[in-house]
Write a protein that holds these residues in place. Structure first.
Motif, PDB file in Angstrom:
ATOM      1  N   ARG A 192     -55.974 132.370  -2.787  1.00  0.00           N
ATOM      2  CA  ARG A 192     -56.473 131.433  -3.842  1.00  0.00           C
ATOM      3  C   ARG A 192     -57.537 130.323  -3.157  1.00  0.00           C
ATOM      4  O   ARG A 192     -58.472 130.090  -3.323  1.00  0.00           O
ATOM      5  CB  ARG A 192     -55.619 130.645  -4.610  1.00  0.00           C
ATOM      6  N   GLU A 193     -56.820 129.656  -2.207  1.00  0.00           N
ATOM      7  CA  GLU A 193     -57.613 128.398  -1.309  1.00  0.00           C
ATOM      8  C   GLU A 193     -58.944 129.076  -0.501  1.00  0.00           C
ATOM      9  O   GLU A 193     -59.943 128.577  -0.457  1.00  0.00           O
ATOM     10  CB  GLU A 193     -56.648 127.830  -0.341  1.00  0.00           C
TER      11      GLU A 193
ATOM     12  N   VAL B 191     -62.156 126.354  -9.148  1.00  0.00           N
ATOM     13  CA  VAL B 191     -60.892 126.047  -9.040  1.00  0.00           C
ATOM     14  C   VAL B 191     -60.469 126.318 -10.683  1.00  0.00           C
ATOM     15  O   VAL B 191     -60.875 125.919 -11.666  1.00  0.00           O
ATOM     16  CB  VAL B 191     -60.687 124.652  -8.654  1.00  0.00           C
TER      17      VAL B 191
ATOM     18  N   GLU C  29     -61.709 129.835  -3.127  1.00  0.00           N
ATOM     19  CA  GLU C  29     -61.792 129.031  -4.126  1.00  0.00           C
ATOM     20  C   GLU C  29     -63.388 128.393  -4.256  1.00  0.00           C
ATOM     21  O   GLU C  29     -63.749 128.171  -5.249  1.00  0.00           O
ATOM     22  CB  GLU C  29     -61.017 127.806  -4.334  1.00  0.00           C
TER      23      GLU C  29
ATOM     24  N   GLU D  19     -59.344 131.833 -11.074  1.00  0.00           N
ATOM     25  CA  GLU D  19     -58.349 132.791 -10.321  1.00  0.00           C
ATOM     26  C   GLU D  19     -58.331 134.091 -11.132  1.00  0.00           C
ATOM     27  O   GLU D  19     -58.313 135.166 -10.305  1.00  0.00           O
ATOM     28  CB  GLU D  19     -57.016 132.116 -10.403  1.00  0.00           C
TER      29      GLU D  19
END
Length: 116
Positions: A79-80, A88, A83, A93
């Motif tokens: 995810r990071e 975010v 992103e 997601e």
């Protein structure tokens, strides 16, 4: 950081091949975590390194609770890492192919091991 992850992944592969229930990392590798993390500027690196540590620092074994945390760290790393590309939040997601792929991979691995 690359060396830390390489050493850790080689140890993890050996652990899986041998059927060990715990990832054994050298004291030197475990002790270097903070130093390596301080130098890790790649998005998601800290989460990935935390997943590795989560597999190695398990006095009670790789329980479902521990594995839940490890899978969470792995997902957060993905995810990071992406992103910036998708933004975010839950909507971002859900629209990220990488996040969806990570979830599907984890679900398939869990289903595979539950079926054994």
């Amino acid at each position: 950081m690359r060396d830390y992850i390489g050493v850790s992944m080689r140890a993890a592969h050996e652990c899986v091949r041998s059927g060990a229930e715990e990832l054994a990392l050298s004291d030197e590798t475990l002790d270097s975590w903070n130093d390596v993390d301080d130098q890790a500027d790649e998005p998601g690196a800290t989460h990935f390194m935390s997943a590795i540590l989560g597999c190695a620092d398990v006095p009670e074994g790789l329980s479902g609770e521990v594995l839940y945390g490890v899978l969470g760290f792995c997902y957060e790393a993905v995810r990071e890492r992406f992103e910036e590309q998708f933004g975010v939040g839950l909507g971002a997601e859900l629209s990220s192919p990488q996040c969806s792929e990570a979830i599907e991979f984890q679900k398939s691995r869990i289903a595979h091991f539950l079926a054994e």
